[in-house]
Design an enzyme around this catalytic site. Structure first.
Site, PDB file in Angstrom:
ATOM      1  N   GLU A  16      56.852  46.671   0.132  1.00 53.34           N
ATOM      2  CA  GLU A  16      57.891  45.916   0.824  1.00 53.34           C
ATOM      3  C   GLU A  16      59.214  46.576   0.486  1.00 53.34           C
ATOM      4  O   GLU A  16      59.431  46.988  -0.651  1.00 53.34           O
ATOM      5  CB  GLU A  16      57.866  44.464   0.347  1.00 53.34           C
ATOM      6  CG  GLU A  16      58.743  43.565   1.170  1.00 53.34           C
ATOM      7  CD  GLU A  16      58.503  42.122   0.788  1.00 53.34           C
ATOM      8  OE1 GLU A  16      57.675  41.473   1.456  1.00 53.34           O
ATOM      9  OE2 GLU A  16      59.126  41.670  -0.175  1.00 53.34           O
TER      10      GLU A  16
ATOM     11  N   TYR B 268      58.368  56.315   3.965  1.00 54.82           N
ATOM     12  CA  TYR B 268      57.111  55.569   4.090  1.00 54.82           C
ATOM     13  C   TYR B 268      56.467  55.821   5.453  1.00 54.82           C
ATOM     14  O   TYR B 268      55.256  56.038   5.538  1.00 54.82           O
ATOM     15  CB  TYR B 268      57.347  54.082   3.847  1.00 54.82           C
ATOM     16  CG  TYR B 268      57.943  53.806   2.480  1.00 54.82           C
ATOM     17  CD1 TYR B 268      57.471  54.458   1.343  1.00 54.82           C
ATOM     18  CD2 TYR B 268      58.990  52.913   2.320  1.00 54.82           C
ATOM     19  CE1 TYR B 268      58.022  54.230   0.092  1.00 54.82           C
ATOM     20  CE2 TYR B 268      59.543  52.672   1.076  1.00 54.82           C
ATOM     21  CZ  TYR B 268      59.051  53.333  -0.034  1.00 54.82           C
ATOM     22  OH  TYR B 268      59.600  53.101  -1.269  1.00 54.82           O
TER      23      TYR B 268
END
Length: 159
Positions: free
Chosen positions: A114, A125
């Site tokens: 997260e 990411y």
């Protein structure tokens, strides 16, 4: 790649490794967002089974770290940090890819994370193959009271 770059993995609480991580954390996390952990928070997570801390360094100078916690065949990237002077040199990607290799070696099949929606790490990411799962509006509260959305990502490592 940075000449002399070394990665050390700690699967148990190690005072020196946690101190190195805290030094990087203070430099890497902007206080405005309130994302940096305290030493007791880091030590508490390091006491949990399935947790590992990877420190990136050249000689005795730490400049990045990754903190991962696994449960059964899943894991979560809890923190990834690179000191500002070392950014843009592939350290974050090296730490992330090493965390994935370590996870696979442990039989883990997925990694979750997260991140604040405005964090530049989102590009890393996505580039590494993490898939967007969902957005949590106003999930993080900065030290100034401002709210920031959180983005959840997942990587299926069976592929």
């Amino acid at each position: 790649m940075i000449p002399g770059l070394a990665l050390d993995i700690y699967e148990e609480a190690d005072r020196n490794a946690m101190s190195d991580a805290m030094d990087v954390m203070v430099a890497a996390f902007d206080p405005a967002f309130g994302e940096a952990w305290t030493l007791p928070q880091l030590a508490g997570v390091m006491m949990m089974p399935g947790t590992w801390l990877t420190i990136a360094h050249v000689d005795a100078t730490p400049f990045g770290f990754a903190l991962v916690r696994s449960v059964l065949d899943e894991c979560e990237l809890l923190l990834l940090a690179v000191a500002p002077l070392w950014r843009g040199r592939g350290v974050g990607e090296t730490l992330l890819r090493d965390s994935l290799v370590t996870a696979r070696r442990k039989g883990i099949i997925s990694m979750n994370l997260e991140v604040r929606a405005t964090n530049n790490a989102v590009r890393l990411y996505e580039k590494t193959g993490f898939e967007y799962v969902h957005r949590r509006p106003g999930y993080y509260r900065g030290n100034d009271g401002q709210l920031y959305d959180a983005l959840s990502f997942r990587l299926d490592m069976r592929m």
